[in-house]
Motif scaffolding. Structure first.
Motif, short mmCIF file in Angstrom:
data_model
loop_
_atom_site.label_atom_id
_atom_site.label_comp_id
_atom_site.label_asym_id
_atom_site.label_seq_id
_atom_site.Cartn_x
_atom_site.Cartn_y
_atom_site.Cartn_z
N TYR A 148 28.82 -3.62 44.08
CA TYR A 148 29.21 -2.14 44.05
C TYR A 148 30.64 -2.16 44.04
O TYR A 148 31.31 -1.58 43.30
CB TYR A 148 28.81 -1.50 45.32
CG TYR A 148 29.03 0.02 45.08
CD1 TYR A 148 28.93 0.85 43.83
CD2 TYR A 148 29.09 0.86 46.29
CE1 TYR A 148 29.20 1.91 43.78
CE2 TYR A 148 29.52 2.38 46.38
CZ TYR A 148 29.42 2.77 45.00
OH TYR A 148 29.48 4.23 44.92
N GLY A 149 31.30 -3.20 44.77
CA GLY A 149 32.73 -3.30 44.82
C GLY A 149 33.25 -3.82 43.57
O GLY A 149 34.17 -3.23 43.13
N GLU A 150 32.54 -4.76 42.81
CA GLU A 150 32.92 -5.00 41.64
C GLU A 150 33.01 -3.77 40.62
O GLU A 150 34.00 -3.79 39.92
CB GLU A 150 32.05 -6.22 41.05
CG GLU A 150 32.63 -6.58 39.88
CD GLU A 150 31.62 -8.06 39.22
OE1 GLU A 150 30.52 -8.02 39.84
OE2 GLU A 150 32.19 -8.60 38.35
N TYR A 151 32.06 -3.20 40.63
CA TYR A 151 32.21 -2.01 39.85
C TYR A 151 33.13 -0.96 40.08
O TYR A 151 33.88 -0.51 39.18
CB TYR A 151 30.73 -1.11 39.74
CG TYR A 151 31.02 0.32 39.17
CD1 TYR A 151 31.29 0.30 37.94
CD2 TYR A 151 30.81 1.36 39.78
CE1 TYR A 151 31.59 1.68 37.27
CE2 TYR A 151 31.01 2.61 39.54
CZ TYR A 151 31.32 2.95 37.86
OH TYR A 151 31.51 3.83 37.68
N LEU A 152 33.30 -0.83 41.50
CA LEU A 152 34.47 0.37 41.68
C LEU A 152 35.61 -0.32 41.61
O LEU A 152 36.80 0.49 41.20
CB LEU A 152 34.36 0.46 43.26
CG LEU A 152 33.01 1.49 43.70
CD1 LEU A 152 32.95 1.34 45.33
CD2 LEU A 152 33.27 2.89 43.17
N ALA A 153 35.87 -1.43 41.73
CA ALA A 153 37.21 -2.15 41.54
C ALA A 153 37.64 -2.33 39.99
O ALA A 153 38.93 -2.34 39.83
CB ALA A 153 37.15 -3.62 41.89
N SER A 154 36.75 -2.00 39.24
CA SER A 154 37.25 -1.95 37.64
C SER A 154 38.26 -0.86 37.48
O SER A 154 39.18 -0.87 36.87
CB SER A 154 35.92 -1.79 36.77
OG SER A 154 35.29 -0.62 36.97
N ASP A 155 37.95 0.46 38.05
CA ASP A 155 38.88 1.41 38.18
C ASP A 155 40.14 1.03 38.52
O ASP A 155 41.33 1.46 38.14
CB ASP A 155 38.29 2.58 38.99
CG ASP A 155 38.18 3.97 38.17
OD1 ASP A 155 38.55 3.94 36.96
OD2 ASP A 155 38.25 5.21 38.64
N CYS A 156 40.51 0.16 39.70
CA CYS A 156 41.62 -0.23 40.36
C CYS A 156 42.43 -1.18 39.48
O CYS A 156 43.70 -1.17 39.38
CB CYS A 156 41.25 -0.71 41.88
SG CYS A 156 40.36 -0.09 42.91
N GLN A 157 41.57 -1.82 38.63
CA GLN A 157 42.29 -3.08 38.10
C GLN A 157 42.95 -2.43 36.68
O GLN A 157 43.50 -3.21 36.04
CB GLN A 157 41.01 -4.12 37.62
CG GLN A 157 40.75 -4.81 38.97
CD GLN A 157 39.76 -5.73 38.78
OE1 GLN A 157 38.89 -5.74 37.94
NE2 GLN A 157 39.73 -6.70 39.64
N THR A 158 42.67 -1.07 36.35
CA THR A 158 43.78 -0.66 35.29
C THR A 158 45.27 -0.78 35.87
O THR A 158 46.07 -1.32 35.04
CB THR A 158 43.39 0.78 35.26
OG1 THR A 158 41.80 1.02 34.92
CG2 THR A 158 44.38 1.42 34.02
N CYS A 159 45.52 -0.83 37.02
CA CYS A 159 46.79 -1.02 37.36
C CYS A 159 47.04 -2.40 38.34
O CYS A 159 48.01 -3.15 38.11
CB CYS A 159 47.32 0.06 38.32
SG CYS A 159 47.26 1.53 37.40
#
Ligand SMILES: Cc1cc2nc3c(=O)[nH]c(=O)nc-3n(C[C@H](O)[C@H](O)[C@H](O)COP(=O)(O)OP(=O)(O)OC[C@H]3O[C@@H](n4cnc5c(N)ncnc54)[C@H](O)[C@@H]3O)c2cc1C
Lengths: 114, 421
Positions: A42-53
């Motif tokens: 779940y963290g990997e999926y949610l992190a994708s939104d953070c990894q834009t920046c």
């Protein structure tokens, strides 16, 4: 859920108005929040939104890399943004939409990265 | 495990085709995903599907250009804050690091029954899932007097690259005290603050090189994104230079004559030295050819960005009609991640989680004067719905504005790395 205690600042002793900037609050999370085990997938999926920046290669070109930080550090940072204890409107907004489970999942995932 | 976690796993199970072994395709091989368009939505989707499926899915990316010039920061190029090379990106990493089959060609037809894509070069690609992220095209006849034949005299510069270079050259060769006009687009269009950041950057450039020049904006809208912030900035930095004519004052009643270099606004004709026409927009034409549009855009389910007409096709970014998100690179990138997760779930049985989206648009008003607007979104059965948001405030200190600009540099470096690896 989150407990805050006000550490009295010198400004208060001097009798001046205590502005938000001058106030030194201590932000404390209960152990029930700190002990949640994060779900990595779940963290990997949610992190994708953070990894834009926050770049997955951890480079800092104006926004810091956050890979490999301690779980507790990330959990605190996100709860502090969520509760507007830390400044930055983008981060307050991003963290504002996260529940305790989601914060734990993100922290576990970022802590697992290099 | 808390209630929260159980509920998302149940949602996940409900929308995942299979939680067991990867699906074996009719052809006996790996499942195939074809992505059309290597921009903010498409490049991100191709990279995430390839990266996260770890070789279990064959990914082909179809994109005619070998170099992608980001529209984001193309206004900063006009303003002299970036050079063109710094907004140019290539697809080499996606091929070499992620094993994506990058095909430089145009998709010219889609056979939804046979699940094939025809290429201009003559080839045919087979897909199990198709991702369409072709960006925008312009609505024919949207601005009287303007069509694609006129884009050399009056560039749109709303697809970055040679058009942006051309506009910059035309601005640079304006005579002293000359007139620049912009015809702004009606809603909805790519990058709501884009035209106004552009006006700011052009004013910044002209203030240095041609300080008596004038800027006219003919706008079919009564108000626009970050209006208060832009107007504050224009008054502070470019006082008296910019004349914005909104719809109440006839800004929507416009025609242009590219041969004579004139612009007529509400019946009043003005001779201009440079003119930027940004016409009304629609989904990239391949969406229409695939038969998945309703009006100008392609409606999608907010849960996985799948087309409401064909669930094997996912439409990302500007081309999609999804609800509350603005048409931005950040939005397209965010939507790509939701679609990638759903596609992997359907094709390999990986876990699927409830969709979450976010967007932030930074704009530069003048040197170190950055502003931003952002929001988070969730999927409902009806649309992508806004949850929460913020916008910079007028009257912020110079330090705050500078920090906002610096943050935008970090975002640009981040999103382009997220797209191209
Ligand atoms: C001046 C300006 C400033 C902007 N600033 C920002 C900003 O600061 N922040 C932000 O988030 N967004 C910004 N945007 C918006 C952003 O550029 C777009 O919203 C974003 O690029 C949309 O992504 P997309 O994938 O939908 O389309 P695009 O990025 O345009 O990609 C579409 C790709 O598809 C390809 N294509 C089209 N048709 C076919 C076909 N038939 N076959 C194969 N390939 C095809 C095209 O060649 C193109 O490369 C700005 C836009 C402009 C114009």
């Amino acid at each position: 859920m989150c407990f805050r205690s006000i550490l009295v600042s010198s400004a208060l002793f001097l009798g001046t108005n205590l502005s938000a900037d001058q106030a030194k609050e201590e932000f404390v999370l209960p152990s029930s929040v700190l002990e949640i085990e994060g779900d990595l997938a779940y963290g990997e999926y949610l992190a994708s939104d953070c990894q834009t920046c926050h770049r997955s290669d951890n480079k800092n070109e104006g926004i810091p890399g956050i890979n490999g930080r301690e779980i507790t550090e990330i959990v605190y940072a996100l709860h502090e943004y969520k509760n507007k204890y830390r400044k930055n409107e983008v981060m307050q907004m991003m963290a504002g939409g996260l529940g305790d489970e989601e914060i734990a999942a993100l922290a576990s995932y970022f802590a697992s990265l290099q | 495990m808390s209630i929260n976690r159980r509920s998302f796993i149940q949602t996940a199970a409900a929308v995942t085709a299979s939680l067991s072994a990867p699906m074996v395709m009719a052809n006996g091989g790996k499942p195939r995903v074809v992505v059309i368009g290597g921009g903010a939505g498409g490049a991100t989707a191709a990279r995430y599907i390839a990266k996260d499926s770890k070789g279990a899915i064959d990914v082909t990316l179809v994109e005619p250009s070998r170099t992608y010039y980001t529209c984001f920061f193309s206004n900063l190029y006009l303003g002299g804050f970036r050079d063109l090379g710094s907004i140019a990106h290539s697809y080499g990493n996606l091929a070499s690091e992620y094993g994506i089959n990058v095909v430089h060609d145009w998709a010219v037809d889609i056979d939804r029954g046979g699940k094939t894509v025809s290429l201009a070069g003559g080839g045919t690609l087979y897909y199990d899932r198709l991702v369409l992220s072709p960006g925008i095209d312009f609505v024919d006849g949207a601005v009287e007097g303007w069509d694609l034949n006129a884009q050399n005299k009056m560039p749109h510069a709303y697809k970055a690259g040679s058009q942006t270079e051309l506009l910059k050259a035309q601005l640079a060769s304006m005579p002293a005290g000359g007139v620049f006009a912009m015809v702004a687009p009606p809603n909805p269009y790519r990058c709501p603050p884009g035209p106004y950041e552009r006006i700011s950057m052009i004013a910044h450039m002209l203030k240095k090189s041609n300080p008596t020049a004038k800027i006219i904006v003919a706008d079919p809208k009564p108000k626009f994104s970050k209006m208060g912030l832009f107007q504050e900035g224009w008054a502070n930095h470019y006082d008296g230079m910019i004349d914005w004519i909104g719809s109440e004052f006839g800004g929507g009643n416009v025609s242009v004559n590219p041969e004579a270099m004139t612009v007529s606004i509400d019946g009043e004709e003005t001779k201009v030295d440079a003119c930027n026409v940004i016409p009304a927009m629609k989904a990239g034409r391949i969406c229409e050819m695939a038969g998945i549009t309703d009006g100008n855009w392609a409606p999608v389910s907010a849960h996985d960005m799948s087309s409401k007409v064909d669930s094997n096709i996912h439409v990302l970014g500007d081309a999609s009609a999804q609800g509350d998100m603005p048409k931005s690179g950040f939005s397209a990138n965010s939507q790509a991640k939701v679609a990638s997760m759903a596609i992997r779930g359907a094709l390999t049985g990986s876990k699927v989680f409830p969709a979450k989206f976010s967007n932030t648009c930074w704009s530069l008003v003048d040197t170190n004067d950055g502003v931003k607007v952002g929001a988070t979104y969730k999927a409902t059965d009806e649309k992508i719905a806004k949850v929460d948001g913020f916008i910079s405030k007028t009257g912020e200190t110079a330090d705050v504005r500078k920090a906002t600009y610096e943050e935008s540099l970090g975002w640009y470096a981040g999103i382009t790395a997220d797209m191209f690896g």
